[in-house]
Each structure stands twice: as C-alpha cells, then as structure tokens.
Design an enzyme around this catalytic site. Structure first.
Site, PDB file in Angstrom:
ATOM      1  N   SER A 121     -98.659   7.488  39.442  1.00 29.91           N
ATOM      2  CA  SER A 121     -97.496   6.861  38.785  1.00 29.91           C
ATOM      3  C   SER A 121     -96.070   6.426  39.334  1.00 29.91           C
ATOM      4  CB  SER A 121     -96.300   8.588  38.759  1.00 29.91           C
ATOM      5  OG  SER A 121     -95.920   8.655  40.531  1.00 29.91           O
ATOM      6  N   LYS A 172     -89.528   8.951  40.486  1.00 25.04           N
ATOM      7  CA  LYS A 172     -88.777   7.971  39.665  1.00 25.04           C
ATOM      8  C   LYS A 172     -88.453   6.824  40.135  1.00 25.04           C
ATOM      9  CE  LYS A 172     -90.568  11.587  35.766  1.00 25.04           C
ATOM     10  NZ  LYS A 172     -91.717  11.693  36.547  1.00 25.04           N
TER      11      LYS A 172
END
Length: 261
Positions: free
Chosen positions: A106, A156
């Site tokens: 990711s 993130k």
C-alpha cells in the site's frame, strides 16, 4: 625339698617377675601419654578423633551454607536485573519506539511489503511535562482504522489536517488556500512516477471535496491505485457509521525510520 614344692616356688617367682615387667610397661605408657593410663589415653585419642571429625563437619556445613547464600544472592540479583530489563523494554515499547513490519504494497514505493520500520509514540505524546506535538502534513503514521480484527493497523500518510478543505479532481489532489481563495495543487513529492496524477475518487464521481473536521485527519496511501483509505472510508463508505477521517486518538505511532526487508 620335694619336687612339687620346688615347682610351686619357681612358678611364684615367675609370676612376680611378670608383674614387675607389666608394671614397668604401664609406667612407660603413662610417661608417654602424659601421666595418663592406657585406657585414658585411648579414650583421649578417640575423643580427639571424633572432635576433629565434628569440626570438619561443621566447617563443611558452614561452607555449604555460605555457598547456598551466594547462590541465592546471585539468583536474586539476576531476578532483579531481569525485572529492570523488562520494565525498560515495556517503557520503551509503550512510550518511545518499537519495531513494526509492513504487510502489503500500500505504501509502495516509499515503503515495501515485509519491510521493517521503527515507529515512535513520543512524537504525539501528550503529558504535562512534555510539549504536545500535533501530527503534521506528510507524516507517515500507523493507526487503528476500526475496520475489523484482522486488519487491526493501517499505515498511511497524512494529507489533510484539521479544518482543511481538500479536493480531488482529474486525478490530482488540491488544497483550498484561504488567503488566495482558491484550490491549489499540493506537491506530492513522495509519490512514484506511476502514482503521480493517479489519485482516483470512489464511485463514478469526477471530483470530490473533503472538509476535514476539527481534531481529524485525512490520510491516503502512497500507492494510490491499489489501496483503501480516507477516500473509501477505509473499507466502504456505504457501511453505516464509516467516515472518511480519523482522529488523533486513532493514531498509535509515527514512522520514525525504515530498516530493511
């Protein structure tokens, strides 16, 4: 003189001689044993022998007890050192830093699958004797998305801060600048060439505007084409209760440094 009388006389004389010899031997033994009788001398020797044995036994017992005390002291010292190490490790892992391994692509290509990183908690630690630091734009964080137990943590990058207004249009991310009164493209210098200009929005919308509430943050992956983040409410915005934003209380760590694969 008859033959029997002569025999008795000789026998009596021999007895006297043997008594004298025995008495002389006893006197010699007494002189050697310090004027003690033979039995007294033997008793003294036996008593001395047993006393020496007891003294040796007591000395051995004292030595064993001393060794046991030393072993016990070493065990207590080891136990104390072990507890100190455990407390230090717990303190470091709870308030300072800890290792973390990324699972997935990711954050490609800033971070890779199975890569080890060091994350810290003190960056956002809020205590009365430590200045409180707020998360900043571009910080890479680890947080709890509250999606399910399998995906307990996400990693993130913070894109939007509290009270920010973001717009994603034509695959580009914009930030509304109040001074200029218009949306300006933000410089996402950390994205790979394949991810620049590739930020989609959910559904069939061409553009989306996100107004970040107070004490909340808008976050996205660096791998924009293969991820779920604030744009999709970390799972699906169709699920009741799901939101596009996370709060500071959701943040657990900040990425401090990357190590190796």
């Amino acid at each position: 003189m008859s033959k029997n009388k002569k025999h008795n006389k000789d026998k009596k004389e021999k007895k006297i001689v043997w008594e004298e010899v025995f008495n002389e031997i006893k006197e010699d033994i007494k002189d050697v044993a310090g004027k003690k009788t033979l039995m007294e001398t033997i008793k003294s020797i036996v008593k001395w022998a047993f006393k020496e044995k007891e003294d040796k036994g007591e000395a051995k017992t004292d030595l064993d007890e001393k060794r046991q005390r030393n072993i016990w002291k070493e065990f207590l010292d080891l136990f104390k050192d072990l507890w100190i190490i455990i407390l230090i490790v717990l303190f470091i892992r709870s308030f300072l830093v800890m290792p973390f391994q990324i699972n997935g692509q990711s954050m490609y290509d800033s971070y890779y699958d199975r890569e080890f990183i060091i994350v810290d908690r003190f960056s956002y630690l809020s205590m009365w004797f430590i200045k409180e630091w707020e998360p900043e734009r571009w910080d890479v964080i680890v947080f709890k998305p509250h999606v399910n137990k399998v995906k307990e943590y996400f990693i993130k990058r913070i894109i939007g801060l509290p009270w920010d207004t973001l717009k994603i249009s034509n695959w580009i991310v914009y930030l509304y600048e109040k001074v200029q009164g218009e949306y300006l493209e933000i410089d996402e210098w950390y994205l790979s060439d394949s991810n620049k200009g590739s930020t989609f929005v959910r559904g069939e919308n061409d553009a989306m505007i996100y107004e970040v509430p107070s004490w909340s943050y808008f976050v996205m992956w660096d791998n924009r084409n293969a991820s779920t983040d604030s744009r999709t409410c970390f799972q699906s915005c169709l699920i009741e209760g799901r939101e596009n934003f996370i709060t500071k209380s959701d943040i657990t760590w900040k990425v401090f440094i990357d190590l190796w694969y």
